[in-house]
Design an enzyme around this catalytic site. Structure first.
Site, PDB file in Angstrom:
ATOM      1  N   ALA A  66      15.476 -37.115  63.519  1.00 28.18           N
ATOM      2  CA  ALA A  66      15.163 -36.568  64.836  1.00 28.18           C
ATOM      3  C   ALA A  66      14.396 -37.611  65.633  1.00 28.18           C
ATOM      4  O   ALA A  66      13.799 -38.533  65.076  1.00 28.18           O
ATOM      5  CB  ALA A  66      14.346 -35.292  64.691  1.00 28.18           C
ATOM      6  N   GLY A 112      16.844 -34.742  60.228  1.00 26.82           N
ATOM      7  CA  GLY A 112      17.804 -33.928  60.964  1.00 26.82           C
ATOM      8  C   GLY A 112      19.237 -34.364  60.778  1.00 26.82           C
ATOM      9  O   GLY A 112      20.164 -33.560  60.902  1.00 26.82           O
ATOM     10  N   GLU A 115      20.281 -32.793  57.602  1.00 28.59           N
ATOM     11  CA  GLU A 115      20.373 -31.356  57.866  1.00 28.59           C
ATOM     12  C   GLU A 115      21.643 -31.013  58.633  1.00 28.59           C
ATOM     13  O   GLU A 115      22.273 -29.979  58.376  1.00 28.59           O
ATOM     14  CB  GLU A 115      19.128 -30.896  58.619  1.00 28.59           C
ATOM     15  CG  GLU A 115      17.887 -30.906  57.728  1.00 28.59           C
ATOM     16  CD  GLU A 115      16.604 -30.628  58.481  1.00 28.59           C
ATOM     17  OE1 GLU A 115      15.879 -29.687  58.086  1.00 28.59           O
ATOM     18  OE2 GLU A 115      16.304 -31.347  59.449  1.00 28.59           O
ATOM     19  N   GLU A 135      10.485 -35.935  55.926  1.00 28.77           N
ATOM     20  CA  GLU A 135       9.536 -35.287  56.834  1.00 28.77           C
ATOM     21  C   GLU A 135       8.114 -35.206  56.289  1.00 28.77           C
ATOM     22  O   GLU A 135       7.145 -35.290  57.065  1.00 28.77           O
ATOM     23  CB  GLU A 135      10.033 -33.873  57.185  1.00 28.77           C
ATOM     24  CG  GLU A 135      11.193 -33.829  58.167  1.00 28.77           C
ATOM     25  CD  GLU A 135      12.555 -33.930  57.503  1.00 28.77           C
ATOM     26  OE1 GLU A 135      13.562 -33.650  58.178  1.00 28.77           O
ATOM     27  OE2 GLU A 135      12.618 -34.295  56.304  1.00 28.77           O
TER      28      GLU A 135
END
Length: 260
Positions: A66, A112, A115, A135
């Site tokens: 991200a 992300g 994900e 993260e």
């Protein structure tokens, strides 16, 4: 459609969505998530599209994570809203599409990015791919479904280790763990995804959409997956694809599914 952060094209009933932010290693920001939502939605609604392939531009990254600069200053409320909105727009949305989605992971798939790949119905990877959920090294946890989908795919223990260590695994390890279905060279990655897509397209799109719904049901809290399977199995009997498929089998010919 006019996109700034992704590329979108349809050829031979395959929609290819390419995240195109090479200077940011294709990192996901709000604008990119919105554009991805619009592209996936358009592809799913296009009756000519039978399979969707999502990949990243360049040779370094599928999606390197991200865009941290967008949320580094967020408070608790804004952080929760960020995760909720992202899930609604993209990650849960992709997982529950009726059109099959293949992630072609070409390089780094971190945070992300992993994900997003895990939200797709299955994954193929290039041999230079690296995957992980880093993260916790930033003082946060995966917020786009990583803590839920990774254990489903590779088991609780392995997922716990990856999340806790913020580590990365290579493509071969991802294959051994069952995180990806196939590993190939970078040059052969999209051709392999397209080859698998062509096999999918031989079959009933209606039946496949119902199969996606039934498989996903097993991973939803409070939902009886067997009951959903029974219901969707029965629903298949009311489709033109079922009539064509069974008739073609009995007549010893190739089925020509109408997709209805």
């Amino acid at each position: 459609m006019d996109f700034q952060n992704i590329l979108f094209q349809v050829n031979n009933s395959i929609a290819q969505i390419t995240i195109n932010r090479p200077s940011k290693l294709n990192a996901l920001n709000k604008a990119t998530i919105q554009e991805l939502h619009e592209a996936f939605d358009a592809a799913d609604k296009d009756k000519a599209v039978r399979v969707i392939i999502v990949t990243g531009s360049g040779e370094k990254a599928f999606v390197a994570g991200a865009d941290i600069s967008e949320f580094a200053h967020f408070d608790v409320e804004n952080g929760s809203k960020l995760a909720q909105k992202g899930q609604e727009l993209l990650f849960d949305f992709v997982e529950n599409l009726s059109t099959p989605v293949i992630a072609a992971v070409n390089g780094f798939a971190l945070g992300g990015g992993l994900e997003l790949a895990m939200a797709c119905h299955f994954r193929v990877a290039s041999d230079n791919a690296k995957m992980g959920l880093p993260e916790t090294s930033l003082g946060v946890i995966p917020g786009y479904g990583g803590t839920q989908r990774l254990p489903q795919l590779i088991g609780k223990g392995r997922a716990m280790e990856l999340v806790m260590t913020a580590g990365m695994i290579d493509a071969q390890t991802a294959l051994n763990y069952g995180l990806v279905n196939h590993v190939t060279t970078q040059d052969d990655l999209l051709p392999l995804a397209e080859k698998i897509a062509s096999k999918i397209m031989r079959n009933s799109s209606v039946a496949i959409s119902k199969a996606i719904k039934a498989v996903n049901a097993n991973f939803k809290d409070g939902v009886d997956g067997f009951a959903v399977e029974i219901e969707e199995f029965g629903n298949c009997f009311g489709t033109e694809d079922f009539t064509e498929g069974t008739t073609a089998f009995l007549e010893k010919r190739k089925a020509d599914f109408p997709g209805k």
